[in-house]
Scaffold this motif. Sequence first.
Motif, short mmCIF file in Angstrom:
data_model
loop_
_atom_site.label_atom_id
_atom_site.label_comp_id
_atom_site.label_asym_id
_atom_site.label_seq_id
_atom_site.Cartn_x
_atom_site.Cartn_y
_atom_site.Cartn_z
N GLY A 43 0.75 -1.21 -0.05
CA GLY A 43 0.01 -0.08 -0.04
C GLY A 43 0.76 1.19 -0.09
O GLY A 43 0.69 2.17 -0.90
N SER A 46 2.59 1.60 -3.48
CA SER A 46 1.49 2.09 -4.50
C SER A 46 1.37 3.46 -4.14
O SER A 46 0.95 4.06 -5.22
N GLN A 47 1.03 4.18 -3.07
CA GLN A 47 0.70 5.33 -2.66
C GLN A 47 1.74 6.39 -3.35
O GLN A 47 1.70 7.37 -4.05
N ALA A 51 1.63 8.77 -6.37
CA ALA A 51 1.87 10.22 -6.19
C ALA A 51 2.62 10.69 -7.25
O ALA A 51 2.45 11.87 -7.93
#
Length: 151
Positions: A43, A46-47, A51
Amino acid sequence: MKFERLITIITNLAVVAGMVLVVFELQQNREAIQIAHQLSLAGLISQAHLAVASEQELADLIARAKRNDTQNFSPADIERVNQWALAFLEPRISSYHLRSNEFIVLEDWCDLMRDFTDLYRHPYFGAIVKSDLSYADAIMADIENRCTVNK
């Protein structure tokens, strides 16, 4: 006398069975922690990628930093790139510490830590890594030792 001996044997067997169950439970907890960590790590990564993918200006700044084209960076640009680099490294540092407890398979860990070594060796990003982590050199030596020995 026979009854007391039988009770003692049953009690000892119950204690041994209890210890076996505790070991089994600890193994399950370890696997649950490993799965939770991997999901959390996925997670976070992925963030960080999202971004960069969704923010054109940040992507341009990172691309320029990777080419060492930072002479025209404003203080805000420097801060954005630094914060991105630290956010990008955070899950890898967590994985580094979890590896010392044997929570992550070594091959997976080496693949994940490759990003750390790439940033560490980069002229611009390496300065960020070394300034934020006082033990960055020790981490790098440990990664090289563990990952090159096992190739």
